[in-house]
Design a protein around this motif. Structure first.
Motif, mmCIF file in Angstrom:
data_model
loop_
_atom_site.group_PDB
_atom_site.id
_atom_site.type_symbol
_atom_site.label_atom_id
_atom_site.label_comp_id
_atom_site.label_asym_id
_atom_site.label_seq_id
_atom_site.Cartn_x
_atom_site.Cartn_y
_atom_site.Cartn_z
ATOM 1 N N ASN A 39 0.828 -1.214 0.000
ATOM 2 C CA ASN A 39 0.000 0.000 0.000
ATOM 3 C C ASN A 39 0.859 1.260 0.000
ATOM 4 O OD1 ASN A 39 -2.659 -1.346 0.402
ATOM 5 N ND2 ASN A 39 -1.624 -2.046 2.247
ATOM 6 N N ARG A 40 2.039 1.179 -0.535
ATOM 7 C CA ARG A 40 3.023 2.256 -0.453
ATOM 8 C C ARG A 40 2.518 3.582 -1.021
ATOM 9 N NH1 ARG A 40 7.041 4.020 -3.906
ATOM 10 N NH2 ARG A 40 8.856 4.914 -2.873
ATOM 11 N N ASP A 41 1.948 3.565 -2.210
ATOM 12 C CA ASP A 41 1.503 4.807 -2.844
ATOM 13 C C ASP A 41 0.401 5.485 -2.035
ATOM 14 O OD1 ASP A 41 3.307 4.432 -4.918
ATOM 15 O OD2 ASP A 41 1.867 3.269 -6.097
ATOM 16 N N LYS A 42 -0.552 4.696 -1.575
ATOM 17 C CA LYS A 42 -1.651 5.245 -0.771
ATOM 18 C C LYS A 42 -1.113 5.847 0.535
ATOM 19 C CE LYS A 42 -6.000 3.817 1.366
ATOM 20 N NZ LYS A 42 -6.900 2.677 1.617
ATOM 21 N N ILE A 43 -0.208 5.130 1.193
ATOM 22 C CA ILE A 43 0.362 5.612 2.460
ATOM 23 C C ILE A 43 1.143 6.901 2.237
ATOM 24 C CG2 ILE A 43 2.068 5.083 4.252
ATOM 25 C CD1 ILE A 43 1.168 2.155 4.032
ATOM 26 N N MET A 44 1.931 6.954 1.181
ATOM 27 C CA MET A 44 2.743 8.154 0.935
ATOM 28 C C MET A 44 1.868 9.354 0.602
ATOM 29 S SD MET A 44 6.143 6.624 -0.849
ATOM 30 C CE MET A 44 7.051 8.107 -0.646
ATOM 31 N N ASN A 45 0.809 9.154 -0.186
ATOM 32 C CA ASN A 45 -0.094 10.263 -0.511
ATOM 33 C C ASN A 45 -0.804 10.780 0.739
ATOM 34 O OD1 ASN A 45 0.558 10.247 -3.218
ATOM 35 N ND2 ASN A 45 -1.098 8.842 -3.756
ATOM 36 N N LEU A 46 -1.327 9.870 1.570
ATOM 37 C CA LEU A 46 -2.000 10.290 2.793
ATOM 38 C C LEU A 46 -1.039 10.981 3.759
ATOM 39 C CD1 LEU A 46 -4.402 7.310 3.569
ATOM 40 C CD2 LEU A 46 -5.025 9.663 3.034
ATOM 41 N N ALA A 53 4.014 18.407 4.552
ATOM 42 C CA ALA A 53 5.450 18.566 4.303
ATOM 43 C C ALA A 53 5.852 17.677 3.131
ATOM 44 C CB ALA A 53 6.241 18.171 5.547
ATOM 45 N N PRO A 54 6.879 18.073 2.399
ATOM 46 C CA PRO A 54 7.335 17.233 1.286
ATOM 47 C C PRO A 54 8.021 15.965 1.792
ATOM 48 C CG PRO A 54 8.781 19.122 1.554
ATOM 49 C CD PRO A 54 7.644 19.321 2.501
ATOM 50 N N PRO A 55 8.007 14.904 0.990
ATOM 51 C CA PRO A 55 8.672 13.663 1.405
ATOM 52 C C PRO A 55 10.156 13.873 1.680
ATOM 53 C CG PRO A 55 7.295 13.283 -0.506
ATOM 54 C CD PRO A 55 7.315 14.760 -0.276
ATOM 55 N N LEU A 64 4.593 9.496 8.739
ATOM 56 C CA LEU A 64 4.597 8.247 7.984
ATOM 57 C C LEU A 64 4.241 7.061 8.875
ATOM 58 C CD1 LEU A 64 5.211 6.935 5.210
ATOM 59 C CD2 LEU A 64 7.559 6.675 6.000
ATOM 60 N N GLN A 65 4.840 6.977 10.056
ATOM 61 C CA GLN A 65 4.549 5.881 10.986
ATOM 62 C C GLN A 65 3.099 5.933 11.457
ATOM 63 O OE1 GLN A 65 6.548 3.326 11.736
ATOM 64 N NE2 GLN A 65 8.001 4.168 10.264
ATOM 65 N N ARG A 66 2.626 7.144 11.765
ATOM 66 C CA ARG A 66 1.239 7.289 12.229
ATOM 67 C C ARG A 66 0.245 6.873 11.148
ATOM 68 N NH1 ARG A 66 1.676 13.222 14.321
ATOM 69 N NH2 ARG A 66 3.792 12.906 15.024
ATOM 70 N N THR A 67 0.507 7.294 9.928
ATOM 71 C CA THR A 67 -0.398 6.960 8.825
ATOM 72 C C THR A 67 -0.426 5.454 8.585
ATOM 73 O OG1 THR A 67 0.109 9.088 7.800
ATOM 74 C CG2 THR A 67 -0.934 7.435 6.405
ATOM 75 N N THR A 68 0.733 4.827 8.616
ATOM 76 C CA THR A 68 0.788 3.372 8.430
ATOM 77 C C THR A 68 0.016 2.662 9.535
ATOM 78 O OG1 THR A 68 2.976 3.630 7.428
ATOM 79 C CG2 THR A 68 2.335 1.413 8.092
ATOM 80 N N THR A 69 0.175 3.119 10.771
ATOM 81 C CA THR A 69 -0.537 2.517 11.892
ATOM 82 C C THR A 69 -2.045 2.708 11.754
ATOM 83 O OG1 THR A 69 1.364 2.932 13.326
ATOM 84 C CG2 THR A 69 -0.734 2.481 14.410
#
Length: 130
Positions: A39-46, A53-55, A64-69
């Motif tokens: 789900n990398r693309d979805k996680i990075m967009n969210l 902030a930019p990646p 990033l950790q919060r969104t993945t969780t």
């Protein structure tokens, strides 16, 4: 003699640290890593939307950790078991080709630098990469 013991201890300390520095090309995958890669693309967009902030910035990595969780929270146990089976398979046989290519492109600079250091250290050969 005490001097010989000190010299041996000095060489042991220095040689172990140098060997530990080199890269290891194996990876133990977890269910979380598999979920992230699938789900990398979805996680990075969210993450970019939530953090604003930019990646690559520290704020982005914090989100990033919060969104993945947050995205993993609704995953039920059956899906988690499937993710863990996939992780075990990837640990044994390696991930699919597209994920391997993405990871290889990400790590190419470190791998080349590590190869050059080892080649110089053990063979005395200098290399240049353009």
């Amino acid at each position: 003699s005490p001097l010989a013991q000190k010299v041996c201890k000095w060489f042991d300390n220095r040689s172990r640290k140098a060997l530990a520095r080199f890269m290891h090309f194996t990876c133990k995958w977890s269910a979380r890593n598999v979920f992230y890669q699938e789900n990398r693309d979805k996680i990075m967009n969210l993450t970019e939307q939530n953090s604003g902030a930019p990646p690559g910035t520290p704020v982005y990595f914090g989100y990033l950790q919060r969104t993945t969780t947050e995205l993993m929270a609704p995953v039920i146990e059956d899906e988690m078991a499937v993710l863990q089976e996939t992780a075990n398979e990837w640990s044994l046989r390696g991930p699919p080709c597209e994920i391997q290519c993405r990871l290889a492109l990400k790590m190419r600079g470190r791998v080349i630098r590590d190869f050059q250091e080892q080649l110089y250290r053990y063979c005395g050969i200098r290399t240049f990469v353009l």
